[in-house]
Scaffold this active site. Structure first.
Site, PDB file in Angstrom:
ATOM      1  N   GLN A 176       0.724  -1.064   0.057  1.00  0.00           N
ATOM      2  CA  GLN A 176       0.030  -0.096   0.115  1.00  0.00           C
ATOM      3  C   GLN A 176       0.946   1.252  -0.063  1.00  0.00           C
ATOM      4  O   GLN A 176       0.604   2.295  -0.504  1.00  0.00           O
ATOM      5  CB  GLN A 176      -0.963   0.095   1.209  1.00  0.00           C
ATOM      6  CG  GLN A 176      -2.192  -0.870   1.165  1.00  0.00           C
ATOM      7  CD  GLN A 176      -2.747  -0.726  -0.182  1.00  0.00           C
ATOM      8  OE1 GLN A 176      -2.873  -1.637  -0.919  1.00  0.00           O
ATOM      9  NE2 GLN A 176      -3.579   0.393  -0.228  1.00  0.00           N
ATOM     10  N   ASP A 213      -6.958  -6.744  -5.040  1.00  0.00           N
ATOM     11  CA  ASP A 213      -6.875  -5.483  -6.233  1.00  0.00           C
ATOM     12  C   ASP A 213      -7.140  -6.345  -7.757  1.00  0.00           C
ATOM     13  O   ASP A 213      -7.512  -5.346  -8.617  1.00  0.00           O
ATOM     14  CB  ASP A 213      -5.415  -5.205  -6.434  1.00  0.00           C
ATOM     15  CG  ASP A 213      -5.139  -3.995  -4.934  1.00  0.00           C
ATOM     16  OD1 ASP A 213      -6.344  -3.583  -4.639  1.00  0.00           O
ATOM     17  OD2 ASP A 213      -4.251  -3.761  -4.664  1.00  0.00           O
ATOM     18  N   HIS A 255     -54.150  18.666  -0.833  1.00  0.00           N
ATOM     19  CA  HIS A 255     -53.772  17.045  -0.716  1.00  0.00           C
ATOM     20  C   HIS A 255     -54.927  16.327  -0.292  1.00  0.00           C
ATOM     21  O   HIS A 255     -55.224  15.209  -0.753  1.00  0.00           O
ATOM     22  CB  HIS A 255     -52.633  16.703   0.368  1.00  0.00           C
ATOM     23  CG  HIS A 255     -51.239  16.987  -0.448  1.00  0.00           C
ATOM     24  ND1 HIS A 255     -50.841  18.220  -0.856  1.00  0.00           N
ATOM     25  CD2 HIS A 255     -50.149  16.092  -0.375  1.00  0.00           C
ATOM     26  CE1 HIS A 255     -49.510  18.085  -1.230  1.00  0.00           C
ATOM     27  NE2 HIS A 255     -49.206  16.880  -0.950  1.00  0.00           N
ATOM     28  N   HIS A 304       1.655   2.914  -3.343  1.00  0.00           N
ATOM     29  CA  HIS A 304       0.704   3.645  -4.122  1.00  0.00           C
ATOM     30  C   HIS A 304       0.916   5.123  -4.194  1.00  0.00           C
ATOM     31  O   HIS A 304       0.861   5.802  -5.133  1.00  0.00           O
ATOM     32  CB  HIS A 304      -0.770   3.538  -3.423  1.00  0.00           C
ATOM     33  CG  HIS A 304      -1.364   2.349  -4.103  1.00  0.00           C
ATOM     34  ND1 HIS A 304      -1.855   2.326  -5.123  1.00  0.00           N
ATOM     35  CD2 HIS A 304      -1.869   1.329  -3.559  1.00  0.00           C
ATOM     36  CE1 HIS A 304      -2.651   1.377  -5.557  1.00  0.00           C
ATOM     37  NE2 HIS A 304      -2.593   0.298  -4.511  1.00  0.00           N
ATOM     38  N   GLU A 327      -9.771   1.376   4.619  1.00  0.00           N
ATOM     39  CA  GLU A 327     -10.297   0.855   3.232  1.00  0.00           C
ATOM     40  C   GLU A 327     -10.032  -0.755   3.159  1.00  0.00           C
ATOM     41  O   GLU A 327     -10.918  -1.606   2.820  1.00  0.00           O
ATOM     42  CB  GLU A 327      -9.539   1.591   2.149  1.00  0.00           C
ATOM     43  CG  GLU A 327      -9.668   1.318   0.744  1.00  0.00           C
ATOM     44  CD  GLU A 327      -8.626   1.868  -0.166  1.00  0.00           C
ATOM     45  OE1 GLU A 327      -8.889   1.697  -1.380  1.00  0.00           O
ATOM     46  OE2 GLU A 327      -7.446   2.445   0.302  1.00  0.00           O
ATOM     47  N   HIS A 328      -8.871  -1.093   3.361  1.00  0.00           N
ATOM     48  CA  HIS A 328      -8.460  -2.759   3.293  1.00  0.00           C
ATOM     49  C   HIS A 328      -8.218  -3.100   4.666  1.00  0.00           C
ATOM     50  O   HIS A 328      -7.258  -2.266   5.492  1.00  0.00           O
ATOM     51  CB  HIS A 328      -7.214  -2.886   2.564  1.00  0.00           C
ATOM     52  CG  HIS A 328      -7.348  -2.359   1.090  1.00  0.00           C
ATOM     53  ND1 HIS A 328      -6.724  -1.089   0.592  1.00  0.00           N
ATOM     54  CD2 HIS A 328      -7.876  -2.873   0.077  1.00  0.00           C
ATOM     55  CE1 HIS A 328      -7.048  -0.913  -0.430  1.00  0.00           C
ATOM     56  NE2 HIS A 328      -7.705  -1.830  -1.051  1.00  0.00           N
TER      57      HIS A 328
END
Length: 426
Positions: free
Chosen positions: A251, A353, A412, A254, A319-320
């Site tokens: 990670q 991934d 109404h 990235h 996230e992961h």
């Protein structure tokens, strides 16, 4: 990577990255320019930001055919294998329209309709991401979206990465344009002479792309405001330090803003992982990015127990999340917030991934507390179906009118009561 003891479970919780007033002003200016000047504005910003002068943004069939030749058969087959697995997973998410009828003859239901047009943003920059193409396009195709438009910034010679073009073609993209940044988002939202507008925009990008998506939301729908990538690993003594270090680095490479966090009750594992990271870093081609990422957002956190670690993970809402412990299913039952959960040593995050099948477009910055991975339902809209019978309206008319008057809406109430009057006239 420093080793610290957890002082408070809330300390892992991330905050949304704040943009600057200058960045927001730039994005608004770009969007306004594209709305007023269309393709001319796209050409101007492509020249300014990508250093590429283009006379056309549209990617031709010939360019796509050439991309297949450039990548070779092995890469084509790899992309097709990934597509097959991703598609198979997302087909399980399909839902259908439904209708029920009760004893009065009243019919109620839902009609599911795919969006007509979706725009997919694929980032350029320091890497090429054919996997991002597959993950964003395939659930839209499974949902039944007919028009899928891909935009991505051109490289120096005005070309696009061949693997990205192949992935787009295999996944079912109908139009591809060489344009990136906030200007691409504006084009998808408002349209230009070349690019017709879409109904929804998905896909990650830099801060300017994220701000542009936020700005056009309402004109179109968006998937999410994606932040830097994150991984949290919850591990005990059964975990292999070399493997854990490799996963943290996967990670970190990235983005310099990515977050890589190990949470463990084992001081022995923490020390070994720290040492392994220093061994493995020099071997990485993107080690300068990984080093900056670990320096900025890398942590090894010692907790008193797995229970305390679970509490910290739920506050982080990563996230992961990798769970590498002796009783992983027991721990899984207590995880409340995570975008994707990887169980056991054989389920390294890169598995998700590329080939496993579940979507890798995941909530970041703690938004896994309230949002989900990109899925088929993101490309479908629901219409309610209501068909009342005469009997049903007769039974409920007075109650409906009473509720309307409770809210001060006389018209109404009368809209219902007038039908009861007509019934009496018949």
């Amino acid at each position: 990577m420093n080793i610290t003891r957890l002082a408070n479970p809330n300390e892992l919780r991330r905050t949304i990255e704040q943009s600057t007033e200058s960045q927001r002003a730039i994005v608004k200016e770009i969007i306004d320019h594209v709305r007023r000047n269309g393709d001319q504005a796209l050409a101007y910003y492509t020249n300014q930001f990508d250093n590429v002068s283009l006379t056309t943004f549209y990617v031709s069939k010939q360019e796509i055919e050439q991309a297949y030749e450039k990548v070779g058969e092995e890469v084509v087959q790899l992309i097709r294998e990934a597509k097959k697995r991703i598609q198979r997973f997302h087909e399980h998410q399909r839902k259908t329209s439904w209708i029920t009828t009760d004893e009065t003859g009243t019919m109620l239901g839902q009609k599911l309709t795919p969006l007509q047009a979706v725009g997919v943003y694929v980032p350029g920059g320091t890497a090429s991401y054919p996997s991002s193409v597959l993950m964003n396009v395939i659930p839209a195709k499974v949902a039944g979206v007919k028009r899928i438009v891909m935009v991505t910034p051109p490289m120096r010679m005005g070309e696009l990465p061949p693997a990205v073009l192949v992935a787009a073609n295999e996944a079912g993209v109908t139009e591809i344009y060489k344009v990136g940044g906030a200007q691409a988002i504006a084009a998808l939202a408002y349209g230009t002479e070349t690019i017709a507008p879409v109904d929804k925009i998905v896909g990650p990008g830099n801060i300017y792309v994220a701000l542009a998506k936020r700005e056009v939301f309402g004109q179109v729908d968006i998937d999410m405001i994606a932040g830097p990538s994150e991984i949290a690993i919850l591990a005990d003594d059964t975990a292999d330090a070399k493997e854990v270090a490799a996963d943290l680095l996967s990670q970190a490479e990235h983005d310099e803003r990515a977050a890589s966090v190990l949470v463990t009750p084992s001081e022995s594992l923490a020390l070994k992982v720290q040492q392994e990271i220093e061994k493995q870093l020099p071997e990485l081609p993107r080690q300068h990015i990984a080093r900056a990422s670990l320096a900025n957002n890398g942590r090894i956190v010692l907790v008193a127990s797995l229970e305390e670690g679970i509490e910290a993970i739920n506050q982080f809402a990563p996230e992961h999340l990798e769970i590498i412990v002796e009783n992983e299913m027991e721990v899984l039952a207590n995880i409340q917030h995570a975008g994707a959960i990887f169980l056991g040593r054989w389920s390294s995050e890169p598995v998700g991934d590329y080939l496993a099948g579940p979507n890798h477009v995941l909530p970041t910055n703690g938004t896994a507390r309230f949002s989900s991975p990109l899925n088929v339902n993101d490309f479908i809209k629901i219409s309610s179906i209501i068909r009342y019978s005469q009997q049903a309206l007769e039974e409920q008319a007075s109650k409906i009118a009473a509720f309307a008057r409770l809210e001060g809406l006389e018209a109404h109430a009368r809209a219902v009561e007038i039908r009861m009057e007509k019934r009496g006239d018949q």
